[in-house]
Design an enzyme around this catalytic site. Sequence first.
Site, PDB file in Angstrom:
ATOM      1  N   LYS A 249       4.986   0.391   1.083  1.00  0.00           N
ATOM      2  CA  LYS A 249       4.235  -0.310   0.030  1.00  0.00           C
ATOM      3  C   LYS A 249       4.336  -1.811   0.275  1.00  0.00           C
ATOM      4  O   LYS A 249       5.405  -2.385   0.199  1.00  0.00           O
ATOM      5  CB  LYS A 249       4.772   0.034  -1.356  1.00  0.00           C
ATOM      6  N   ARG A 254      -4.805  -6.260  -2.527  1.00  0.00           N
ATOM      7  CA  ARG A 254      -5.619  -5.098  -2.182  1.00  0.00           C
ATOM      8  C   ARG A 254      -6.915  -5.622  -1.597  1.00  0.00           C
ATOM      9  O   ARG A 254      -7.562  -6.497  -2.180  1.00  0.00           O
ATOM     10  CB  ARG A 254      -5.922  -4.297  -3.451  1.00  0.00           C
ATOM     11  N   GLU A 299      -3.989  -3.552   2.475  1.00  0.00           N
ATOM     12  CA  GLU A 299      -3.245  -4.559   1.722  1.00  0.00           C
ATOM     13  C   GLU A 299      -3.070  -5.746   2.666  1.00  0.00           C
ATOM     14  O   GLU A 299      -2.587  -5.573   3.786  1.00  0.00           O
ATOM     15  CB  GLU A 299      -1.888  -3.973   1.297  1.00  0.00           C
ATOM     16  N   PHE A 339      -4.526   1.276   5.109  1.00  0.00           N
ATOM     17  CA  PHE A 339      -3.898   2.567   4.775  1.00  0.00           C
ATOM     18  C   PHE A 339      -4.889   3.675   4.440  1.00  0.00           C
ATOM     19  O   PHE A 339      -4.483   4.787   4.139  1.00  0.00           O
ATOM     20  CB  PHE A 339      -2.853   2.379   3.659  1.00  0.00           C
ATOM     21  N   ARG A 414      -6.146   7.148 -11.303  1.00  0.00           N
ATOM     22  CA  ARG A 414      -4.712   6.897 -11.269  1.00  0.00           C
ATOM     23  C   ARG A 414      -4.073   8.222 -11.651  1.00  0.00           C
ATOM     24  O   ARG A 414      -4.073   8.596 -12.824  1.00  0.00           O
ATOM     25  CB  ARG A 414      -4.331   5.797 -12.261  1.00  0.00           C
ATOM     26  N   LYS A 420       3.990   5.725  -6.528  1.00  0.00           N
ATOM     27  CA  LYS A 420       4.764   4.639  -5.925  1.00  0.00           C
ATOM     28  C   LYS A 420       6.247   4.823  -6.211  1.00  0.00           C
ATOM     29  O   LYS A 420       6.630   5.274  -7.293  1.00  0.00           O
ATOM     30  CB  LYS A 420       4.267   3.278  -6.402  1.00  0.00           C
TER      31      LYS A 420
HETATM   32  P1  ATP Z   1       2.218  -3.184  -8.453  1.00  0.00           P
HETATM   33  O1  ATP Z   1       2.227  -4.159  -9.578  1.00  0.00           O
HETATM   34  O2  ATP Z   1       3.396  -2.279  -8.378  1.00  0.00           O
HETATM   35  O3  ATP Z   1       1.834  -3.768  -7.131  1.00  0.00           O
HETATM   36  P2  ATP Z   1      -0.329  -2.498  -9.205  1.00  0.00           P
HETATM   37  O4  ATP Z   1      -0.364  -2.570 -10.683  1.00  0.00           O
HETATM   38  O5  ATP Z   1      -0.882  -3.657  -8.443  1.00  0.00           O
HETATM   39  O6  ATP Z   1       1.123  -2.170  -8.759  1.00  0.00           O
HETATM   40  P3  ATP Z   1      -0.423   0.193  -8.585  1.00  0.00           P
HETATM   41  O7  ATP Z   1      -1.450   1.240  -8.660  1.00  0.00           O
HETATM   42  O8  ATP Z   1       0.649   0.326  -9.573  1.00  0.00           O
HETATM   43  O9  ATP Z   1      -1.092  -1.219  -8.724  1.00  0.00           O
HETATM   44  O10 ATP Z   1       0.182   0.130  -7.109  1.00  0.00           O
HETATM   45  C1  ATP Z   1      -0.682   0.333  -6.042  1.00  0.00           C
HETATM   46  C2  ATP Z   1      -0.946  -0.956  -5.305  1.00  0.00           C
HETATM   47  O11 ATP Z   1      -0.053  -1.094  -4.230  1.00  0.00           O
HETATM   48  C3  ATP Z   1      -2.306  -0.882  -4.688  1.00  0.00           C
HETATM   49  O12 ATP Z   1      -3.276  -1.412  -5.544  1.00  0.00           O
HETATM   50  C4  ATP Z   1      -2.173  -1.678  -3.410  1.00  0.00           C
HETATM   51  O13 ATP Z   1      -2.615  -3.003  -3.653  1.00  0.00           O
HETATM   52  C5  ATP Z   1      -0.699  -1.707  -3.121  1.00  0.00           C
HETATM   53  N1  ATP Z   1      -0.317  -0.968  -1.891  1.00  0.00           N
HETATM   54  C6  ATP Z   1       0.545  -1.433  -0.955  1.00  0.00           C
HETATM   55  N2  ATP Z   1       0.725  -0.549   0.027  1.00  0.00           N
HETATM   56  C7  ATP Z   1      -0.015   0.529  -0.261  1.00  0.00           C
HETATM   57  C8  ATP Z   1      -0.239   1.792   0.370  1.00  0.00           C
HETATM   58  N3  ATP Z   1       0.361   2.127   1.519  1.00  0.00           N
HETATM   59  N4  ATP Z   1      -1.092   2.670  -0.228  1.00  0.00           N
HETATM   60  C9  ATP Z   1      -1.689   2.354  -1.386  1.00  0.00           C
HETATM   61  N5  ATP Z   1      -1.518   1.184  -2.033  1.00  0.00           N
HETATM   62  C10 ATP Z   1      -0.691   0.271  -1.491  1.00  0.00           C
END
Ligand code: ATP
Length: 577
Positions: A249, A254, A299, A339, A414, A420
């Site tokens: 991660k 994104r 990312e 990814f 979602r 995660k």
């Molecule tokens: P966080 O605040 O934990 O980054 P978030 O609120 O931005 O999370 P989440 O859906 O909770 O969004 O976490 C997914 C995010 O993690 C994705 O939107 C992406 O930007 C990021 N990410 C990083 N690596 C990966 C991966 N290998 N696969 C998917 N998403 C990833």
Amino acid sequence: MTFSKLAQYFEKLEVTSSRLALIDILAELFKSVDVSEISKVIYLISGRIAPFYEPLEIGMAEKSIAGAVAQAYGVARAEVLKEYGLVGDLGLIAKQLNLKSKIQESKLSVAFVFEILTKIAKTTGAGTVGKKQDLLAGLLQKVDPTSAKHLVRIPLSANRLGIGDPTVLDGLAKAKLGDKSNRKLLEAAYNKTSDLGLIAETLFKGGLKALSKMDVSLGRPIRSQLTERLPNAKKILEKFDGEVHTQQKFDGFRTQLHKDGDSVRIFSRNLEETTPMFPELVEGVRKQVKARTAILDAEALAFNPQSEEFLPFQETTKRRRKYNIKEMAVKLPLKAFVFDVMYLNGKSLTDLPLRARMEKLKKVIKGEKVLIAQPGEFVKSEDRIIELFDDAITKGLEGLVCKRPDSKYEAGARNFNWVKLKRHSAGELRDTIDCVILGYIFGRGKRSQFGAGSLLVGVYDSGKDEFVTISKIGTGLTDKEWKEIHRRADKIKVARRPARVNSLLTPSVWIEPKIVIEVLADEITRSPVHTAGKKGSEPGYALRFPRLVKFREADKKAEDSTTVKELIKMYSQQFKK
Ligand code: ATP
């Protein structure tokens, strides 16, 4: 439809605060619009002349909009600006000035007004400011007072209708599908194309059949698939029936990459086009993606070329800027960790299982200069997950994202197909919460000169398309942060509680729900004064010891903040080890 008729609908929508009533009015409006104008009406409802992701802006400063009002009604600009200072709404001033023109119900069509607004947006070159002003003044002279009020608010990006996309979808469902049972089809089309205007037009032209065939396409951002949370590797393996796909991660932006031959477009998590900001990624896609057309999910992260280290989010975020782009691209180049792949050589891959998509991903990206493919690893043991997780943490990454090997790419979803796994300390809340600032409450004492007091913040109730309160945040903000909040918030102050805000508390100042902040708290608790997840006499959910971590508005829209559903899940998980 005449623009005047549309303005009358806007008038009704503006004073309506019940969501069901909003849907009824929208449905009535949509029923009376012709197929040739439906997409235009839809964009205008959100105060735009194109879908959100198209960077087509009308591009007029407040002063020149005031200039157009002055020019249209034969008064001095200084006078209009003075009134604006007092009333705070140029729309109302235009309406007032227009009354003298005695136009009852102007006959200009929505299509005509839309065309002129588009022309204003596309005006460039020498004398742009004057030309834009002339065009807007010309329109203002031909419309009635109510139309003038709403017309002026469009270039100001202040239409004050407060209607979110889910409410537009409900309006469309009610107008065209009779009931809500086929609402899912509308939602799926929305998740794949992000274009409400196109969806409405497709539905009007080809009905449900055409709607159900809408798929991802180049140039239209796909709504990102998001993750759920689980506390540990064991739970994840159980949930995924014994085998999981793991990827690291990364904590950056994104980034959705669209390649169409030599042309490359980049979209952010909140579906804004960010192509001009990242020239090195555009080049990377051109050189490394071995396909004619492709859509990739990635990312993007800042990388120190000297030390070859990944940099924390605070550094990456410096790349979100409109100036000195070239210089910054050299100083702080980004790498994109790819990814997923959702589209390849003319075909949508969203229905393929993840395993098959990862095979395609391995083949489509050549080298690792800028884009780095992340096909991940399929894992069956808890120990291996823990090993990979520790390795990620050691590298300074956030943890892992674990995915179901046979799952499709579900745009906008979602759910537990993506989970995660982040570092946490037991007992404490495992993740931060993204909150929307809804208003602020003036404080007392010495610091109040900075406007310090507390912020009323909320989260998003996606089921109801409304914002509900969760906490007041005061401690932990520095004077500088307060000043910054005021600088941002004062531009979006509103006189009353916005239509989609549901609150039992009344702050000193309401603001439009736009600014997203990341908040860390010790615990989620129940509270009768907050409306998040509140049902009847049951208490809502609240945060204990909340503190600001960072601003997230650059990559999140208000609707992308944490949802009530997620909050309730986090509440039920928080003390499980
Ligand atoms: P966080 O605040 O934990 O980054 P978030 O609120 O931005 O999370 P989440 O859906 O909770 O969004 O976490 C997914 C995010 O993690 C994705 O939107 C992406 O930007 C990021 N990410 C990083 N690596 C990966 C991966 N290998 N696969 C998917 N998403 C990833």
